[in-house]
Design a protein around this motif. Structure first.
Motif, PDB file in Angstrom:
ATOM      1  N   GLN A  69       0.837  -1.204   0.000  1.00 37.11           N
ATOM      2  CA  GLN A  69       0.000   0.000   0.000  1.00 37.11           C
ATOM      3  C   GLN A  69       0.872   1.255   0.000  1.00 37.11           C
ATOM      4  O   GLN A  69       0.575   2.217  -0.714  1.00 37.11           O
ATOM      5  N   GLN A  70       1.961   1.249   0.777  1.00 36.09           N
ATOM      6  CA  GLN A  70       2.861   2.396   0.781  1.00 36.09           C
ATOM      7  C   GLN A  70       3.509   2.571  -0.585  1.00 36.09           C
ATOM      8  O   GLN A  70       3.615   3.701  -1.083  1.00 36.09           O
ATOM      9  N   ASN A  71       3.905   1.483  -1.218  1.00 40.25           N
ATOM     10  CA  ASN A  71       4.492   1.549  -2.551  1.00 40.25           C
ATOM     11  C   ASN A  71       3.477   2.084  -3.563  1.00 40.25           C
ATOM     12  O   ASN A  71       3.808   2.914  -4.411  1.00 40.25           O
ATOM     13  N   TYR A  72       2.246   1.612  -3.449  1.00 38.17           N
ATOM     14  CA  TYR A  72       1.184   2.070  -4.349  1.00 38.17           C
ATOM     15  C   TYR A  72       0.934   3.563  -4.157  1.00 38.17           C
ATOM     16  O   TYR A  72       0.810   4.315  -5.128  1.00 38.17           O
ATOM     17  N   ASP A  73       0.861   4.002  -2.890  1.00 40.60           N
ATOM     18  CA  ASP A  73       0.641   5.424  -2.618  1.00 40.60           C
ATOM     19  C   ASP A  73       1.784   6.270  -3.163  1.00 40.60           C
ATOM     20  O   ASP A  73       1.561   7.347  -3.737  1.00 40.60           O
ATOM     21  N   LYS A  74       3.019   5.779  -3.010  1.00 38.90           N
ATOM     22  CA  LYS A  74       4.190   6.494  -3.513  1.00 38.90           C
ATOM     23  C   LYS A  74       4.124   6.630  -5.034  1.00 38.90           C
ATOM     24  O   LYS A  74       4.335   7.712  -5.586  1.00 38.90           O
ATOM     25  N   GLN A  75       3.813   5.526  -5.710  1.00 39.64           N
ATOM     26  CA  GLN A  75       3.717   5.554  -7.169  1.00 39.64           C
ATOM     27  C   GLN A  75       2.588   6.471  -7.619  1.00 39.64           C
ATOM     28  O   GLN A  75       2.726   7.206  -8.605  1.00 39.64           O
ATOM     29  N   LYS A  77       1.437   9.128  -6.038  1.00 39.17           N
ATOM     30  CA  LYS A  77       1.864  10.516  -5.862  1.00 39.17           C
ATOM     31  C   LYS A  77       2.834  10.936  -6.950  1.00 39.17           C
ATOM     32  O   LYS A  77       2.755  12.062  -7.462  1.00 39.17           O
ATOM     33  N   GLU A  78       3.761  10.023  -7.317  1.00 43.57           N
ATOM     34  CA  GLU A  78       4.701  10.328  -8.396  1.00 43.57           C
ATOM     35  C   GLU A  78       3.963  10.558  -9.707  1.00 43.57           C
ATOM     36  O   GLU A  78       4.280  11.485 -10.452  1.00 43.57           O
ATOM     37  N   GLN A  80       0.870  11.534 -10.043  1.00 42.96           N
ATOM     38  CA  GLN A  80       0.131  12.791  -9.948  1.00 42.96           C
ATOM     39  C   GLN A  80       1.060  13.972 -10.193  1.00 42.96           C
ATOM     40  O   GLN A  80       0.691  14.917 -10.887  1.00 42.96           O
ATOM     41  N   THR A  81       2.266  13.902  -9.612  1.00 44.41           N
ATOM     42  CA  THR A  81       3.233  14.982  -9.798  1.00 44.41           C
ATOM     43  C   THR A  81       3.620  15.102 -11.267  1.00 44.41           C
ATOM     44  O   THR A  81       3.644  16.211 -11.826  1.00 44.41           O
TER      45      THR A  81
END
Length: 140
Positions: A69-75, A77-78, A80-81
């Motif tokens: 889930q943390q990896n998914y959230d990080k990806q 956000k990337e 989105q940026t």
């Protein structure tokens, strides 16, 4: 005396026969209790091991789910940026194109015709001036 020895011997044989008859069921009962205790102990131990493995697997699964889930959230956000950056770039290009279209529209009116006419007249004047210069050079 012989009779006495025979009776003592028969009594000893009878006693040992009685003891062996009563010790066989006692021996079998002891074995059944030992086997039953072993089976019950095995079932209890198996249950404990199963509970421990289930708990360990649950903890590992929860950790893996959290990491994913943390990896998914990080990806996310990337992405989105990046998307926001690309959207900003495209918006800049669209704005520049709109400015160019507005400029073209503003210059497409009668002023452009006048500007083109002035440019043409200026070129004609330069040609005549060049011709006059040549004539002047010839006269000298």
């Amino acid at each position: 005396m012989e009779t006495n020895i025979q009776t003592t011997a028969t009594r000893t044989v009878e006693r040992s026969a009685r003891r062996s008859r009563s010790s066989v069921p006692l021996f079998l009962a002891a074995w059944v209790l030992l086997i039953g205790g072993g089976v019950i102990g095995t079932v209890w131990y198996t249950g404990q091991v199963k509970a421990k493995l289930t708990q360990d697997i649950s903890v590992q699964t929860a950790q893996q789910i959290t990491a994913m889930q943390q990896n998914y959230d990080k990806q996310l956000k990337e992405m989105q940026t990046r998307f926001t950056g690309e959207l900003t770039t495209v918006q800049g290009k669209v704005d520049a194109l709109n400015e160019l279209l507005q400029f073209t529209k503003d210059n497409a009116n009668s002023k452009t015709d006048n500007s083109n006419k002035l440019f043409s007249q200026l070129n004609e004047v330069k040609k005549e001036l060049a011709a006059l210069q040549k004539s002047l050079d010839v006269l000298k």
